[in-house]
Design a protein around this motif. Structure first.
Motif, PDB file in Angstrom:
ATOM      1  N   ASP A  31      -5.547  -0.985  -4.741  1.00  0.00           N
ATOM      2  CA  ASP A  31      -5.072  -1.589  -3.494  1.00  0.00           C
ATOM      3  C   ASP A  31      -6.041  -2.692  -3.077  1.00  0.00           C
ATOM      4  OD1 ASP A  31      -3.928  -2.182  -1.090  1.00  0.00           O
ATOM      5  OD2 ASP A  31      -3.849  -0.113  -0.352  1.00  0.00           O
ATOM      6  N   SER A  91       0.833  -1.212   0.000  1.00  0.00           N
ATOM      7  CA  SER A  91       0.000   0.000   0.000  1.00  0.00           C
ATOM      8  C   SER A  91       0.861   1.254   0.000  1.00  0.00           C
ATOM      9  CB  SER A  91      -0.935   0.004   1.219  1.00  0.00           C
ATOM     10  OG  SER A  91      -1.872  -1.048   1.144  1.00  0.00           O
ATOM     11  N   THR A  92       1.948   1.213   0.726  1.00  0.00           N
ATOM     12  CA  THR A  92       2.869   2.354   0.744  1.00  0.00           C
ATOM     13  C   THR A  92       3.417   2.622  -0.649  1.00  0.00           C
ATOM     14  OG1 THR A  92       3.503   1.888   3.030  1.00  0.00           O
ATOM     15  CG2 THR A  92       4.998   3.275   1.750  1.00  0.00           C
ATOM     16  N   HIS A 146       0.898   4.535  -2.690  1.00  0.00           N
ATOM     17  CA  HIS A 146       0.776   5.932  -2.274  1.00  0.00           C
ATOM     18  C   HIS A 146       1.983   6.765  -2.707  1.00  0.00           C
ATOM     19  CE1 HIS A 146      -2.620   4.516   0.124  1.00  0.00           C
ATOM     20  NE2 HIS A 146      -2.956   5.786   0.276  1.00  0.00           N
ATOM     21  N   ALA A 197      -8.006   3.352  -3.114  1.00  0.00           N
ATOM     22  CA  ALA A 197      -7.507   2.841  -1.840  1.00  0.00           C
ATOM     23  C   ALA A 197      -8.534   1.928  -1.188  1.00  0.00           C
ATOM     24  CB  ALA A 197      -7.168   4.012  -0.912  1.00  0.00           C
ATOM     25  N   PHE A 250       1.277  10.736  -3.171  1.00  0.00           N
ATOM     26  CA  PHE A 250       0.737  11.147  -1.876  1.00  0.00           C
ATOM     27  C   PHE A 250       1.751  10.991  -0.740  1.00  0.00           C
ATOM     28  CE2 PHE A 250      -3.326   9.820  -4.043  1.00  0.00           C
ATOM     29  CZ  PHE A 250      -3.746  11.119  -4.294  1.00  0.00           C
TER      30      PHE A 250
END
Length: 253
Positions: free
Chosen positions: A160, A43-44, A47, A85, A52
């Protein structure tokens, strides 16, 4: 044509290395899945690619143009890169129709009606058009969020765990719909998941993220007979008991 390219990308947060020296690219109309265990940094990664979160080092290129991180911009993100997300990020006061249409609010009403109708049908949520997000299921929110993200066709779509809240029947429908939409509209798609079967059913290529490293990227059809890295072999064998049979039955061996 390469749409998104990541070079030597590393991320460190609170003195912990999340991932380091990642390199990959995704072409127009192609899907790259990154798989890994919970906490691997999937997930990181999304982003960071979406703009982000700030990378520690490395570069991200969108059609050969360097994308600045959030520290260099007044508003984080990039309008040509859309992230769906796990929290969906739908407006709770808008209906499903209005959430999707908001992404193309600057277009004519005629086009909005045409595009929203097309996406509702493609993602099998036409019957939900007048409902508020609080009145639909998690899987239905997920499909609405995807429709919202691709309404104004982006160059890059980041997903995600897109199938985490779906039963098997709706999961298969969404996979078919997503594959067709992405290829027809020439979107470069990067999605992350812990489910290897989801990855091989949808993606053109699959990458394995483990202990901060991207161990390998290979065509999904090559996974059936993979030999090499011991972790990848064990991941394939332990992820899903019938994975080899699935690949063989679909002539991927």
């Amino acid at each position: 044509m390469t749409v998104i390219e990541v070079k030597n990308l590393s991320a460190i947060f609170f003195e912990r290395i999340i991932f380091e020296n990642l390199n990959f690219r995704v072409n127009a109309g192609e899907i790259l899945a990154i798989i890994g265990e919970s906490g691997a940094g999937k997930s990181t990664l999304l982003h960071v690619v979406a703009g982000f979160l700030q990378a520690k080092s490395g570069e991200i290129y969108l059609e050969n143009e360097l994308i600045d991180g959030p520290k260099s911009k007044l508003i984080a993100g990039h309008h040509e890169v859309k992230l769906v997300a796990q929290d969906y990020r739908l407006n709770p006061n808008f209906t499903v129709w209005e959430n999707i249409a908001y992404s193309i609010r600057n277009y004519t009403k005629e086009y909005q009606n045409e595009r929203v109708t097309e996406l509702l049908e493609a993602l099998h949520i036409s019957h939900l058009s007048d409902k508020l997000p609080k009145n639909i299921s998690g899987g239905e929110k997920q499909r609405t969020a995807i429709a919202k993200a691709i309404a104004d066709v982006p160059k890059v779509l980041l997903l995600d765990e897109p199938f985490s809240n779906l039963d098997n029947i709706n999961k298969q429908k969404l996979k078919r719909s997503l594959s067709q939409l992405i290829k027809n509209e020439g979107i470069a798609c990067l999605f992350v998941t812990h489910d290897l079967l989801d990855a091989i059913e949808l993606a053109d290529e699959v990458g394995i993220l483990h202990e901060t490293k991207l161990l390998d990227i290979l065509p999904a059809k090559k996974l059936a007979n993979y030999q090499g890295n011991a972790y990848i072999e064990n991941y394939i064998l332990s992820s899903f008991e019938g994975i080899r049979a699935f690949l063989e039955n679909h002539n991927y061996s």
